[in-house]
Design a protein around this motif. Structure first.
Motif, PDB file in Angstrom:
ATOM      1  N   ARG A 192       0.832  -1.203   0.000  1.00 57.11           N
ATOM      2  CA  ARG A 192       0.000   0.000   0.000  1.00 57.11           C
ATOM      3  C   ARG A 192       0.874   1.264   0.000  1.00 57.11           C
ATOM      4  NH1 ARG A 192      -2.539  -1.299   4.234  1.00 57.11           N
ATOM      5  NH2 ARG A 192      -4.192  -2.474   3.182  1.00 57.11           N
ATOM      6  N   TYR A 193       0.459   2.246  -0.821  1.00 57.37           N
ATOM      7  CA  TYR A 193       1.122   3.541  -0.902  1.00 57.37           C
ATOM      8  C   TYR A 193       0.257   4.625  -0.270  1.00 57.37           C
ATOM      9  CZ  TYR A 193       5.197   3.001  -4.019  1.00 57.37           C
ATOM     10  OH  TYR A 193       6.428   2.703  -4.554  1.00 57.37           O
ATOM     11  N   TYR A 194       0.919   5.626   0.334  1.00 57.09           N
ATOM     12  CA  TYR A 194       0.260   6.826   0.834  1.00 57.09           C
ATOM     13  C   TYR A 194       0.960   8.027   0.204  1.00 57.09           C
ATOM     14  CZ  TYR A 194      -1.160   3.510   4.479  1.00 57.09           C
ATOM     15  OH  TYR A 194      -1.637   2.410   5.152  1.00 57.09           O
ATOM     16  N   PHE A 195       0.192   8.972  -0.330  1.00 52.93           N
ATOM     17  CA  PHE A 195       0.753  10.170  -0.950  1.00 52.93           C
ATOM     18  C   PHE A 195       0.234  11.416  -0.234  1.00 52.93           C
ATOM     19  CE2 PHE A 195       0.927   7.069  -4.368  1.00 52.93           C
ATOM     20  CZ  PHE A 195       2.156   7.311  -4.955  1.00 52.93           C
ATOM     21  N   LEU A 196       1.135  12.313   0.078  1.00 56.60           N
ATOM     22  CA  LEU A 196       0.785  13.615   0.639  1.00 56.60           C
ATOM     23  C   LEU A 196       1.386  14.689  -0.252  1.00 56.60           C
ATOM     24  CD1 LEU A 196      -0.367  15.395   2.944  1.00 56.60           C
ATOM     25  CD2 LEU A 196       1.865  15.164   4.082  1.00 56.60           C
ATOM     26  N   THR A 197       0.542  15.585  -0.756  1.00 56.82           N
ATOM     27  CA  THR A 197       1.020  16.638  -1.654  1.00 56.82           C
ATOM     28  C   THR A 197       0.535  18.003  -1.177  1.00 56.82           C
ATOM     29  OG1 THR A 197      -0.923  16.382  -3.082  1.00 56.82           O
ATOM     30  CG2 THR A 197       1.035  15.132  -3.666  1.00 56.82           C
ATOM     31  N   ALA A 198       1.302  19.031  -1.517  1.00 55.88           N
ATOM     32  CA  ALA A 198       0.897  20.410  -1.207  1.00 55.88           C
ATOM     33  C   ALA A 198       1.684  21.359  -2.093  1.00 55.88           C
ATOM     34  CB  ALA A 198       1.125  20.740   0.267  1.00 55.88           C
ATOM     35  N   GLY A 199       1.088  22.501  -2.395  1.00 53.97           N
ATOM     36  CA  GLY A 199       1.760  23.522  -3.190  1.00 53.97           C
ATOM     37  C   GLY A 199       1.006  24.837  -3.118  1.00 53.97           C
ATOM     38  N   ARG A 200       1.699  25.903  -3.467  1.00 52.06           N
ATOM     39  CA  ARG A 200       1.081  27.235  -3.413  1.00 52.06           C
ATOM     40  C   ARG A 200       1.688  28.117  -4.490  1.00 52.06           C
ATOM     41  NH1 ARG A 200      -1.705  30.477   0.268  1.00 52.06           N
ATOM     42  NH2 ARG A 200      -1.291  32.710   0.039  1.00 52.06           N
ATOM     43  N   VAL A 201       0.846  28.911  -5.130  1.00 53.23           N
ATOM     44  CA  VAL A 201       1.305  29.870  -6.128  1.00 53.23           C
ATOM     45  C   VAL A 201       1.517  31.231  -5.471  1.00 53.23           C
ATOM     46  CG1 VAL A 201       0.635  31.212  -8.153  1.00 53.23           C
ATOM     47  CG2 VAL A 201       0.296  28.739  -8.126  1.00 53.23           C
ATOM     48  N   PHE A 202       2.682  31.812  -5.683  1.00 55.52           N
ATOM     49  CA  PHE A 202       2.993  33.164  -5.218  1.00 55.52           C
ATOM     50  C   PHE A 202       3.139  34.056  -6.439  1.00 55.52           C
ATOM     51  CE2 PHE A 202       4.489  30.317  -1.923  1.00 55.52           C
ATOM     52  CZ  PHE A 202       4.035  30.929  -0.760  1.00 55.52           C
ATOM     53  N   THR A 203       2.388  35.137  -6.498  1.00 55.18           N
ATOM     54  CA  THR A 203       2.443  36.073  -7.621  1.00 55.18           C
ATOM     55  C   THR A 203       3.473  37.146  -7.323  1.00 55.18           C
ATOM     56  OG1 THR A 203       0.110  35.684  -8.141  1.00 55.18           O
ATOM     57  CG2 THR A 203       1.123  37.672  -9.050  1.00 55.18           C
ATOM     58  N   LEU A 204       4.555  37.169  -8.095  1.00 55.08           N
ATOM     59  CA  LEU A 204       5.607  38.174  -7.913  1.00 55.08           C
ATOM     60  C   LEU A 204       5.272  39.466  -8.625  1.00 55.08           C
ATOM     61  CD1 LEU A 204       8.775  35.901  -8.301  1.00 55.08           C
ATOM     62  CD2 LEU A 204       7.407  36.399  -6.259  1.00 55.08           C
ATOM     63  N   ASN A 205       4.684  39.350  -9.822  1.00 54.59           N
ATOM     64  CA  ASN A 205       4.180  40.493 -10.579  1.00 54.59           C
ATOM     65  C   ASN A 205       3.199  39.931 -11.602  1.00 54.59           C
ATOM     66  OD1 ASN A 205       5.632  39.883 -13.143  1.00 54.59           O
ATOM     67  ND2 ASN A 205       7.474  40.400 -11.948  1.00 54.59           N
ATOM     68  N   PRO A 206       2.519  40.768 -12.387  1.00 56.19           N
ATOM     69  CA  PRO A 206       1.515  40.235 -13.315  1.00 56.19           C
ATOM     70  C   PRO A 206       2.028  39.195 -14.307  1.00 56.19           C
ATOM     71  CG  PRO A 206       1.260  42.608 -13.076  1.00 56.19           C
ATOM     72  CD  PRO A 206       2.524  42.244 -12.367  1.00 56.19           C
ATOM     73  N   LEU A 207       3.330  39.135 -14.530  1.00 57.47           N
ATOM     74  CA  LEU A 207       3.877  38.210 -15.521  1.00 57.47           C
ATOM     75  C   LEU A 207       4.617  37.028 -14.918  1.00 57.47           C
ATOM     76  CD1 LEU A 207       5.284  40.731 -18.189  1.00 57.47           C
ATOM     77  CD2 LEU A 207       3.063  39.556 -18.168  1.00 57.47           C
ATOM     78  N   VAL A 208       4.917  37.081 -13.636  1.00 56.95           N
ATOM     79  CA  VAL A 208       5.763  36.050 -13.030  1.00 56.95           C
ATOM     80  C   VAL A 208       5.112  35.496 -11.763  1.00 56.95           C
ATOM     81  CG1 VAL A 208       8.028  35.492 -12.070  1.00 56.95           C
ATOM     82  CG2 VAL A 208       7.837  37.183 -13.911  1.00 56.95           C
ATOM     83  N   LYS A 209       5.009  34.186 -11.712  1.00 55.87           N
ATOM     84  CA  LYS A 209       4.508  33.481 -10.534  1.00 55.87           C
ATOM     85  C   LYS A 209       5.481  32.369 -10.180  1.00 55.87           C
ATOM     86  CE  LYS A 209      -0.378  34.182 -11.786  1.00 55.87           C
ATOM     87  NZ  LYS A 209      -0.181  34.725 -13.142  1.00 55.87           N
ATOM     88  N   VAL A 210       5.461  31.964  -8.913  1.00 54.39           N
ATOM     89  CA  VAL A 210       6.299  30.862  -8.439  1.00 54.39           C
ATOM     90  C   VAL A 210       5.397  29.834  -7.762  1.00 54.39           C
ATOM     91  CG1 VAL A 210       8.179  30.148  -6.927  1.00 54.39           C
ATOM     92  CG2 VAL A 210       8.306  32.339  -8.128  1.00 54.39           C
ATOM     93  N   LEU A 211       5.603  28.557  -8.126  1.00 55.40           N
ATOM     94  CA  LEU A 211       4.821  27.469  -7.557  1.00 55.40           C
ATOM     95  C   LEU A 211       5.745  26.469  -6.874  1.00 55.40           C
ATOM     96  CD1 LEU A 211       2.356  25.632  -7.086  1.00 55.40           C
ATOM     97  CD2 LEU A 211       2.550  24.882  -9.465  1.00 55.40           C
ATOM     98  N   PRO A 212       6.003  26.613  -5.569  1.00 55.53           N
ATOM     99  CA  PRO A 212       6.725  25.563  -4.836  1.00 55.53           C
ATOM    100  C   PRO A 212       5.763  24.443  -4.474  1.00 55.53           C
ATOM    101  CG  PRO A 212       6.259  27.406  -3.383  1.00 55.53           C
ATOM    102  CD  PRO A 212       5.738  27.794  -4.743  1.00 55.53           C
TER     103      PRO A 212
END
Length: 301
Positions: A192-212
């Motif tokens: 059996r496998y268990y998966f835990l995921t999470a992420g968030r988008v940070f908007t730096l400016n109207p053209l650039v976003k970061v998704l860790p």
């Protein structure tokens, strides 16, 4: 020749020992294809989305894993329900594993986002054709054709809003027996496998976003692994990123929105384990199609 000997020896160890190694297919582009690990993700995009994935793991090895996958899902019933389908063909050496699963997700609107509860059911069919082995001497055990059919089901939870997602899933609840290896002195079982995921988008400016993002894999009887990374999203068209899979690989990722309906992706895994000295890494290709939609559709979540 050394590469063939090394890989053949690894396969031999799998046959003569009790095996608890990695059994589920890895997807380096999981952040774009979360239905592959969580049935609650079905219908999260509203549109019908169809994605194909082709993965070549440990390239340059004869008989190394090759996986082809089709993923489709859509929201229905006023977007309160999501349905999905996953079909995959995973081949390694003389072994093949075909899987087909259907997914159902029910979504509950909350104050700051949406919580989805998902179920999936289906089957896997494992086949081994020992006639393809090029043996120097005859082996009465490693002969013939073996086939096992294993139904299974899974479940998951998935929460998301406009800039955040988190999920917990158990895609395969049953510990299915993959082969009766009594005559081989071994036993093979899908743990059996268990998966835990999470992420968030940070908007730096109207053209650039970061998704860790982060993905934690836990398999019964095996070591826990984690994958952490970040993607840079440029004008909602080009995504480039990198991630680290614990004690396994450094991964580079690129995704391009070719049009509002078509996107393509590629990832490369640079292997960090000892097997990296003999392989050219792993390659994963993605092509995705979304039916036309009147509203602009972000595909992060």
């Amino acid at each position: 020749m050394l590469k063939r000997i090394t890989f053949s020896f690894a396969l031999l160890l799998l046959l003569i020992t009790e095996c608890f190694g990695q059994q589920s297919t890895l997807y380096s582009q999981y952040v774009f294809n979360r239905l592959a690990i969580n049935p609650a993700y079905a219908g999260s995009q509203d549109q019908l989305q169809i994605t194909t994935l082709h993965r070549r793991q440990w390239d340059n090895f004869e008989g190394a894993p090759v996986t082809n996958t089709i993923i489709a899902h859509k929201a229905i019933k006023d977007k309160k329900v999501g349905i999905g389908l996953i079909a995959s063909d995973d081949r390694i050496g003389i072994h093949s594993d075909q899987r087909m699963y259907v997914s159902y997700a029910y979504k509950i609107k909350m104050m700051h986002g949406t919580l989805a509860m998902g179920l999936q059911a289906g089957f896997s069919r494992l086949q081994s054709d020992f006639s393809k082995l090029n043996l120097k001497t005859a082996d009465a055990v490693a002969t013939g054709f073996r086939n096992s059919f294993n139904p299974n089901f899974g479940t998951g939870l998935y929460y998301s809003n406009s800039n955040f997602f988190a999920g917990l899933s158990i895609p395969y609840l049953l510990n299915s027996t993959l082969a009766d290896g009594a005559e081989l002195g071994s036993f093979s079982q899908e743990r059996r496998y268990y998966f835990l995921t999470a992420g968030r988008v940070f908007t730096l400016n109207p053209l650039v976003k970061v998704l860790p993002s982060v993905l934690v894999r836990v398999q019964e009887g095996n070591a826990t692994s984690a994958e952490v990374g970040a993607n840079l999203i440029l004008n909602d068209i080009l995504t480039v990123g990198a991630s680290y899979r614990s004690e396994d690989a450094l991964i580079g990722i690129m995704k391009l929105e070719i049009s509002k309906n078509i996107s393509a992706g590629y990832s490369y895994d640079h292997t960090l384990s000892d097997i990296g000295a003999y392989s050219n890494g792993s390659h994963e290709f993605m092509l995705s199609y979304r039916i036309p939609y009147s509203k602009k559709c972000h595909t992060y979540f």
